[in-house]
Design a protein around this motif. Structure first.
Motif, PDB file in Angstrom:
ATOM      1  N   GLN A 182       0.823  -1.196   0.000  1.00  0.00           N
ATOM      2  CA  GLN A 182       0.000   0.000   0.000  1.00  0.00           C
ATOM      3  C   GLN A 182       0.865   1.257   0.000  1.00  0.00           C
ATOM      4  OE1 GLN A 182      -2.837  -1.187  -0.360  1.00  0.00           O
ATOM      5  NE2 GLN A 182      -3.774  -2.184   1.393  1.00  0.00           N
ATOM      6  N   ASN A 184       0.174   5.819  -1.195  1.00  0.00           N
ATOM      7  CA  ASN A 184      -0.648   6.811  -1.887  1.00  0.00           C
ATOM      8  C   ASN A 184      -0.595   6.534  -3.391  1.00  0.00           C
ATOM      9  OD1 ASN A 184      -1.952   9.081  -2.831  1.00  0.00           O
ATOM     10  ND2 ASN A 184      -0.603  10.551  -1.840  1.00  0.00           N
ATOM     11  N   GLN A 186      -1.718   3.659  -4.703  1.00  0.00           N
ATOM     12  CA  GLN A 186      -1.765   2.206  -4.920  1.00  0.00           C
ATOM     13  C   GLN A 186      -2.479   1.522  -3.762  1.00  0.00           C
ATOM     14  OE1 GLN A 186       1.539   0.037  -6.784  1.00  0.00           O
ATOM     15  NE2 GLN A 186       1.640  -1.242  -4.961  1.00  0.00           N
ATOM     16  N   ALA A 187      -3.441   0.668  -4.093  1.00  0.00           N
ATOM     17  CA  ALA A 187      -4.192  -0.078  -3.083  1.00  0.00           C
ATOM     18  C   ALA A 187      -4.108  -1.561  -3.417  1.00  0.00           C
ATOM     19  CB  ALA A 187      -5.651   0.376  -3.042  1.00  0.00           C
ATOM     20  N   GLU A 399      -2.570   4.818   4.482  1.00  0.00           N
ATOM     21  CA  GLU A 399      -1.781   3.688   3.945  1.00  0.00           C
ATOM     22  C   GLU A 399      -0.799   3.073   4.947  1.00  0.00           C
ATOM     23  OE1 GLU A 399      -1.744   6.764   2.608  1.00  0.00           O
ATOM     24  OE2 GLU A 399      -3.063   6.535   0.894  1.00  0.00           O
ATOM     25  N   ASN A 421      -0.130  -4.054   5.253  1.00  0.00           N
ATOM     26  CA  ASN A 421      -1.223  -3.677   4.352  1.00  0.00           C
ATOM     27  C   ASN A 421      -2.566  -3.489   5.041  1.00  0.00           C
ATOM     28  OD1 ASN A 421       0.371  -3.617   2.019  1.00  0.00           O
ATOM     29  ND2 ASN A 421       0.159  -5.821   1.707  1.00  0.00           N
ATOM     30  N   ARG A 449      -8.618   6.638   1.166  1.00  0.00           N
ATOM     31  CA  ARG A 449      -7.623   6.635   0.095  1.00  0.00           C
ATOM     32  C   ARG A 449      -6.988   5.272  -0.156  1.00  0.00           C
ATOM     33  NH1 ARG A 449      -2.858  11.047   0.390  1.00  0.00           N
ATOM     34  NH2 ARG A 449      -1.795   9.407   1.579  1.00  0.00           N
ATOM     35  N   CYS A 450      -7.334   4.265   0.573  1.00  0.00           N
ATOM     36  CA  CYS A 450      -6.703   2.970   0.360  1.00  0.00           C
ATOM     37  C   CYS A 450      -7.628   1.881   0.896  1.00  0.00           C
ATOM     38  CB  CYS A 450      -5.335   2.920   1.042  1.00  0.00           C
ATOM     39  SG  CYS A 450      -4.224   1.683   0.329  1.00  0.00           S
ATOM     40  N   SER A 464      -8.452   7.281  -5.664  1.00  0.00           N
ATOM     41  CA  SER A 464      -7.182   6.713  -6.110  1.00  0.00           C
ATOM     42  C   SER A 464      -5.969   7.542  -5.750  1.00  0.00           C
ATOM     43  CB  SER A 464      -7.227   6.488  -7.624  1.00  0.00           C
ATOM     44  OG  SER A 464      -7.426   7.709  -8.308  1.00  0.00           O
ATOM     45  N   GLY A 465      -6.122   8.585  -4.944  1.00  0.00           N
ATOM     46  CA  GLY A 465      -4.958   9.276  -4.413  1.00  0.00           C
ATOM     47  C   GLY A 465      -4.481  10.435  -5.265  1.00  0.00           C
TER      48      GLY A 465
END
Length: 774
Positions: A182, A184, A186-187, A399, A421, A449-450, A464-465
């Protein structure tokens, strides 16, 4: 009965590691044993197998899932999971054994374990091979952690989807490699599904590497004391996701208003600015369902104080009353999991050892979300802000924000690297569960955000940040979003226009913003946000800042969104009641069409709309593939096309190519007023060319009374040959017996615009079956 098998060479070779080395699976694999299975027994409806590596338990579930759990010989048994919601009863199963195999059989699948190699094969109920485990070499390293890993062989023509939100522009994940961590933008969600009819949830929250190559498909995690994952079966992606959600939690209903347009920027810094924007939105006749109040509204009190600075927000309650009463608009506020040194909240958490010292977000330290007491202190501290009457929660930086400062710390659950994560899941669950306890019959609205596996059970939407502002990024966001929602977490969005940069005064950026806005209209959440040029938090992000042409076009798309709300809200009802996914990569609906397996720039929004975003500057058309099996109608003109072909679609500045599947039944409001309710007059658009069906969903839009049968599904069935519409008896009790007007519109040829097609018939419906000729 417990079965005994003579072990000829008992040799355990399971890895014990803290692997920072490259994750690879060597070949060829030669077992270090002559036989893998020592003994087995069926106990408590679980198949327990003693192997040369340790204890393997295989548990089947009646919704098409199977739990594979291997505890190595020198590890403590640990069956805990952060994602699985409860210990479901096992499904009925039989066990068969022959000279070579141990076989578990349910009515949905067959699990065949080879007694000599230790590998297994997984079949569906028709006997089709779904997945075959290949060599699993495990190298011993040290102490109390293993490197869980598995390798699978697959069919050459199956496609893979899921794993979360990644900016690599990959849709079909065959031949791809991903590091599941994880940060910012990306999840990582360790859930993957195949068009061959299987899915897999890899239940490990440490860094995991997924790879599909000539050797097979592999998962390799850095840490763990078990090999733990779940398999799913189902002949459609929807059925696979349904099985996953039954295991990890159903998605609850979200508020009706949250499906409208959200106005935001980084940032509205004062109360006057918030109210001035609301007033101008009203004056310009631009509808919005909420306005976002971003970070540093706390200003002089410091990060983590969870209060408004009265010098810039002198009367938050009065501000909220004006927004609610005068502008019919909600307010959503940003909160962080961080605390600045010197604040009272920092001191309280620090004194109890509940800050992760050194782990930063914004200008503060994050709290230990893994500690149940820390979560309750966090909630107690933020409770006064919650009680001001705010409508939604914008959970930023979970995150957590500065991942590199988080990884070296020790958490309540152990070293951060072993649970790295999980932070976003536990943080949003803390918020959601406490909001439910405080307001038990009000649906929360949370944007964060995640995400990690099972986060759909909070109803939270994910954005998606802090992404760039380019056409290339817009393309990447389409694949990122489609693979994210394909994991089973349905609500996702982007910052329309991108986040980092973009000058509203430049024509080039205006075009990008407009094209992104058209795409955003058909995302599960519809929100404009960003830190515009020159990036000092004062640059505008309102439609009027982009010039009259952009303002007019984007306003029409906002109005279209509100017009489509009966359709959109039905998709939301289907998420909760039918485990549906509204934004859909094409393999959801056209699994037999091989042309769509890696289609990166088109998607379905619900069962009816084929959405084809424009992803290049300065163009007035784009190539579109119309999936086979039915006809397609241009939403803007009514022009009809055969499926199974490529066309060049017109795409003027104000038009995103948009096609309706023949036979579609699309409920819309007769006007685009955001104050419409589910009980207002609804037009039923019927697109000729095929038989069709649609179940219109309704409830009160705000409470949990739907759980007490206070909802309605109104079934519509269209017989194309007979030109006959059946409105069937209502399911559920919401307003049953109360009259509602439906205006029936038959789409059968080209038109000037959708509103120019005349109403064919007006129906008063009271919840009981009617058959109508059109």
């Amino acid at each position: 009965m417990k079965k005994k098998i003579i072990l000829l060479i008992p040799l355990f070779i399971l890895s014990i590691s803290i692997p920072i080395v490259a994750n690879t699976l060597d070949e060829p694999y030669i077992p270090a044993w002559d036989i893998y299975v020592n003994s087995w027994e069926r106990k408590n409806n679980i198949l327990t197998i003693e192997t040369v590596e340790g204890t393997l338990t295989v548990k089947p579930y009646d919704f098409g899932a199977l739990h594979f759990h291997l505890t190595p010989l020198n590890q403590n048994k640990d069956k805990s999971s952060y994602a699985v919601i409860e210990d479901f009863p096992s499904a009925d199963f039989e066990v068969e054994e022959d000279d070579n195999d141990l076989i578990l059989i349910t009515d949905k699948y067959k699990f065949v374990l080879h007694k000599f190699t230790g590998n297994y094969s997984f079949y569906n109920s028709e006997g089709k091979l779904l997945l075959k485990e290949a060599s699993n070499k495990r190298e011993p390293v040290k102490e109390d952690s293993i490197a869980p890993r598995c390798l699978f062989k697959m069919m050459p023509d199956e496609a893979l989807y899921g794993l979360g939100q990644f900016r690599d522009n990959a849709l079909n994940l065959r031949g791809k490699k991903r590091e599941l961590v994880q940060f910012n933008t990306q999840a990582a969600v360790p859930v993957i599904y195949s068009t061959a009819g299987w899915g897999l949830f890899w239940d490990n929250p440490s860094r995991t590497v997924f790879e599909d190559n000539a050797k097979g498909m592999s998962f390799v995690s850095d840490f763990g004391n078990k090999l733990d994952y779940y398999l799913f079966t189902g002949n459609t992606l929807d059925k696979l996701i349904s099985s996953y959600r039954q295991l990890t939690g159903k998605a609850p209903m979200i508020p009706y208003w949250s499906l409208g347009y959200h106005q935001s920027r980084n940032k509205y810094a004062t109360q006057d600015e918030v109210l001035n924007i609301a007033e101008k939105m009203n004056h310009e006749d631009i509808q919005m369902s909420s306005i976002f109040i971003d970070y540093f509204y706390w200003q002089r009190y410091g990060t983590g104080s969870h209060k408004f600075d009265e010098t810039i927000f002198p009367d938050p309650g009065g501000m909220l009353k004006i927004l609610h009463d005068k502008y019919q608009t909600k307010a959503v506020i940003t909160v962080w999991p961080a605390f600045k040194k010197g604040t009272a909240h920092y001191d309280e958490l620090e004194s109890k050892g509940m800050l992760l010292d050194g782990a930063r977000a914004l200008d503060g330290m994050i709290y230990d979300v893994f500690n149940p007491e820390a979560r309750q202190i966090y909630w107690k501290q933020i409770l006064p802000l919650v009680k001001t009457g705010l409508d939604g929660w914008f959970l930023d930086g979970p995150e957590p924000d500065h991942v590199s400062s988080f990884l070296p710390v020790n958490t309540f659950a152990g070293p951060a690297v072993t649970v790295r994560n999980l932070y976003p899941l536990l943080h949003v669950e803390n918020f959601y569960n406490n909001l439910l306890e405080l307001y038990p019959n009000t649906r929360p609205y949370i944007l964060t955000r995640c995400a990690w596996a099972s986060q759909q059970r909070t109803g939270a939407a994910i954005w998606s940040g802090d992404i760039p502002t380019t056409f290339d990024e817009l393309q990447k966001q389409i694949t990122a979003g489609l693979n994210f929602v394909a994991t089973g977490i349905p609500y996702w969005t982007t910052d329309i226009g991108g986040y980092s940069g973009g000058d509203p005064g430049e024509e080039e950026y205006r075009e990008l913003f407009m094209r992104w806005f058209e795409y955003g209209t058909f995302c599960p959440v519809f929100r404009s946000h960003g830190r515009r040029y020159p990036g000092d938090t004062k640059a505008p992000n309102e439609l009027w800042a982009y010039g009259k042409e952009v303002q007019d076009i984007c306003t029409r798309y906002i109005n279209l969104r509100y017009t489509l709300m009966p359709y959109i809200y039905t998709l939301t009802g289907d998420v909760t009641h039918k485990d549906y996914t509204p934004m859909r990569l094409l393999a959801f609906d056209f699994p037999g069409d091989k042309n769509i397996q890696d289609c990166k720039d088109q998607f379905m929004y619900g069962p009816s709309f084929l959405v084809c975003p424009v992803l290049s500057a300065g163009v007035a058309s784009r190539d579109v593939y119309l999936p086979g099996g039915n006809k397609w109608i241009d939403f803007w003109t009514g022009e009809i096309y055969n499926g199974g072909q490529n066309i060049v679609a017109a795409a003027s500045k104000d038009k995103i190519p948009l096609y309706i599947k023949s036979g579609a039944i699309v409920p819309v409001y007769k006007d685009s007023d955001k104050t419409n309710t589910p009980d207002d007059i609804i037009k039923i658009l019927i697109y000729k060319g095929s038989d069709g069906k649609f179940e219109l969903y309704k409830d009160d839009g705000k409470s949990y009374e739907y759980k007490n049968n206070s909802y309605a599904y109104i079934p519509f069935y269209w017989d194309d040959k007979m030109n006959e519409l059946v409105i069937d008896t209502q399911k559920g009790n919401y307003n049953k017996g109360k009259s509602q007007e439906f205006q029936l519109v038959l789409i059968d040829g080209e038109y000037e615009n959708i509103h120019s097609v005349p109403v064919k018939k007006v129906v008063k419906y009271t919840g009981f079956k009617q058959t109508l000729k059109l």
